[in-house]
Write a protein that holds these residues in place. Structure first.
Motif, PDB file in Angstrom:
ATOM      1  N   ASN A   1     139.681  66.607  28.776  1.00 11.33           N
ATOM      2  CA  ASN A   1     139.707  67.920  28.138  1.00 11.33           C
ATOM      3  C   ASN A   1     139.266  67.795  26.695  1.00 11.33           C
ATOM      4  OD1 ASN A   1     141.074  70.121  26.435  1.00 11.33           O
ATOM      5  ND2 ASN A   1     141.324  70.911  28.511  1.00 11.33           N
TER       6      ASN A   1
ATOM      7  N   GLU B   1     138.740  72.659  30.586  1.00  7.41           N
ATOM      8  CA  GLU B   1     139.831  73.633  30.602  1.00  7.41           C
ATOM      9  C   GLU B   1     140.210  74.036  32.018  1.00  7.41           C
ATOM     10  OE1 GLU B   1     141.843  77.603  30.249  1.00  7.41           O
ATOM     11  OE2 GLU B   1     140.066  77.021  31.391  1.00  7.41           O
TER      12      GLU B   1
ATOM     13  N   HIS C   1     135.648  77.503  26.156  1.00  7.51           N
ATOM     14  CA  HIS C   1     135.299  76.384  27.053  1.00  7.51           C
ATOM     15  C   HIS C   1     134.041  76.723  27.836  1.00  7.51           C
ATOM     16  CE1 HIS C   1     136.721  78.114  30.944  1.00  7.51           C
ATOM     17  NE2 HIS C   1     137.664  78.693  30.219  1.00  7.51           N
TER      18      HIS C   1
ATOM     19  N   THR D   1     145.490  78.580  28.650  1.00 13.42           N
ATOM     20  CA  THR D   1     144.231  78.266  27.988  1.00 13.42           C
ATOM     21  C   THR D   1     144.374  76.979  27.185  1.00 13.42           C
ATOM     22  OG1 THR D   1     144.612  79.329  25.841  1.00 13.42           O
ATOM     23  CG2 THR D   1     143.956  80.770  27.666  1.00 13.42           C
ATOM     24  N   ASP D   2     143.283  76.585  26.548  1.00 10.14           N
ATOM     25  CA  ASP D   2     143.295  75.395  25.698  1.00 10.14           C
ATOM     26  C   ASP D   2     144.044  75.605  24.392  1.00 10.14           C
ATOM     27  OD1 ASP D   2     142.042  73.556  27.316  1.00 10.14           O
ATOM     28  OD2 ASP D   2     140.025  74.035  26.623  1.00 10.14           O
TER      29      ASP D   2
END
Length: 465
Positions: free
Chosen positions: A176, A169, A103, A410-411
């Motif tokens: 997002n 993020e 990100h 996290t993503d």
């Protein structure tokens, strides 16, 4: 959130022969990209991820990528929260792609609080200082630089290599990019596996590496709102009922509560490895807690390390408060945000129930929207972990590599719905204080950045074939 969380692992030595920083032409080119990205403000609502993504896209095109290999994306409602996807096609259609994920948005940083301008890259005493030097523009720059070098060197991988640099993020309520891609363009990012932030490694107090870490699980991030209300009135005639005091009582109850210690397969393996090399009192406490997670004395010893304490349980902490409407009036409303990191296997609903119990009847507690999906822990697949260890033997000889449960989030959580495991990759080590990530004067050791860059470049090629 990029936070590498290792503790209690014995210090080992680096191989001194590898160039550390800016000695080679390719390192100078990397620094130019890294500096530009770090100095482009990407705080959501303030700066522009779209601008940063366009800068990366321009560098990719200059390296020889065709327009058809690059996708810049955003949505009309959030024109400044865009990202970029790049694809280096592989030669074997049967080999599933891999994804390099990072990100490019960062946590806000106020100039008046920092010793240096947070959006100017400064090198001092062997460190780069600025917001995003670690989280997550180090990894974003390494991935973009690797994609550029692959093209410049004429590298033709067997496996297609994809890269996605996204926004949002760091801000729960923001658009997002990783979520948008998996919802709307899974074809752009799907693959056999992904490499992401969340792993890395840690130095000891003397700047020697303690361990490398591969993240194979993470806690869920969820915010809750605490609300106390009262009719209020004139401050010259206070009453026992006061929204601020009632909110304070609720927050102190949260502060005083410790969620029970638990283990996942990953965290159990991590603590077992830590016990083998930790000092005797800590090693003994870990072994006792592994045998009985309810051992309070052992828990107290391990809990002195804030990272280990968090890795063992759900944690909830107040992060924002807002109360009152006038200096000469009793408060009618007091609110607080409580940020929880929920242990794998536990739920948002269960955590909400506990917070309501702690807050008591005078304070309402609600789970904030959006409620993000829970992470799906990837397997310790030898096909993934093996190359990590093999390449590490060149760049980090003798340094142990351990599986790790990330205490942040996290993503990676958005990729479970497309059936894609995402690993927090080792390679970029941080200091024991986590380098000021999300705080003041964020920094990264210069040698750690360049060594990690070399390691990750070779690692991607090992997977690419």
């Amino acid at each position: 959130m990029r936070a590498v969380l290792l503790a209690g692992i014995a210090a080992m030595g680096f191989a001194p022969a590898i160039a550390e920083a800016q000695d080679r032409p390719d390192q100078k080119a990397f620094f130019s990209l890294y500096k530009e990205l770090v100095e482009t403000n990407t705080v959501v609502g303030v700066g522009s991820c779209t601008k940063a993504a366009a800068q990366i896209a321009a560098r990719l095109k200059a390296a020889g990528y065709a327009d058809s290999d690059i996708t810049q994306f955003s949505v009309p409602e959030h024109p400044d929260d865009g990202g970029v996807v790049a694809i280096l096609k592989g030669s074997d259609a049967k080999a599933k792609p891999m994804l390099l994920l990072a990100h490019i948005d960062v946590v806000a940083a106020k100039r008046e609080d920092w010793k240096r301008d947070p959006f100017k890259l400064v090198e001092e005493n062997g460190f780069y200082y600025a917001r995003g030097t670690v989280d997550d523009k180090a990894m974003a720059s390494v991935w973009a630089d690797a994609m550029i070098r692959f093209k410049q060197q004429g590298y033709h991988p067997r496996r297609t290599i994809k890269m996605a640099l996204t926004c949002g993020e760091e801000t729960t309520y923001a658009f997002n990019g990783a979520q948008w891609l998996t919802d709307n363009r899974p074809d752009l990012v799907s693959g056999e596996f992904g490499l992401n932030e969340g792993g890395g490694g840690r130095f000891d107090a003397n700047g020697k590496p303690e361990a490398l870490a591969v993240q194979v699980g993470e806690k869920a991030a969820q915010n809750f709102t605490f609300l106390a209300t009262n009719p209020g009135g004139h401050s010259s005639a206070p009453t026992p009922d006061n929204a601020i005091y009632e909110l304070d009582d609720a927050l102190r109850a949260v502060q005083g509560y410790e969620f029970p210690a638990k283990f996942t397969d990953t965290s159990r393996a991590f603590f077992a490895a830590t016990a083998r090399v930790a000092p005797a009192p800590v090693a003994d406490a870990i072994n006792r807690l592994l045998a009985d997670p309810q051992d309070r004395a052992a828990n107290a010893i391990i809990g002195r390390d804030k990272v280990l304490h968090s890795m063992l349980r759900t944690t909830c902490v107040a992060t924002l408060v807002n109360a009152g409407h006038a200096e000469n009036a009793l408060p009618q409303r007091a609110t607080a945000n409580v940020n929880c990191r929920i242990f794998p296997g536990e739920t948002v609903e269960g955590t909400l129930a506990k917070l309501k119990e702690l807050a008591g009847p005078k304070v309402t507690v609600t789970a904030n929207q959006p409620i993000r999906p829970l992470a799906v822990p990837p397997q310790l697949d030898p096909k993934i972990i093996g190359p990590m260890k093999t390449v590490a033997a060149k760049y980090f000889p003798g340094v142990p590599m351990v599986p790790m449960l990330l205490t942040g989030a996290t993503d990676a959580v958005f990729f479970g719905k497309i059936g894609m495991p995402v690993y927090g990759v080792p390679g970029i080590l941080v200091e024991q204080d986590l380098n000021g990530v999300h705080g003041l004067d964020e920094r990264i050791r210069v040698s750690a950045l360049y060594r990690g860059r070399d390691y990750l470049f070779d690692l991607v090629k090992a997977y690419g074939g």
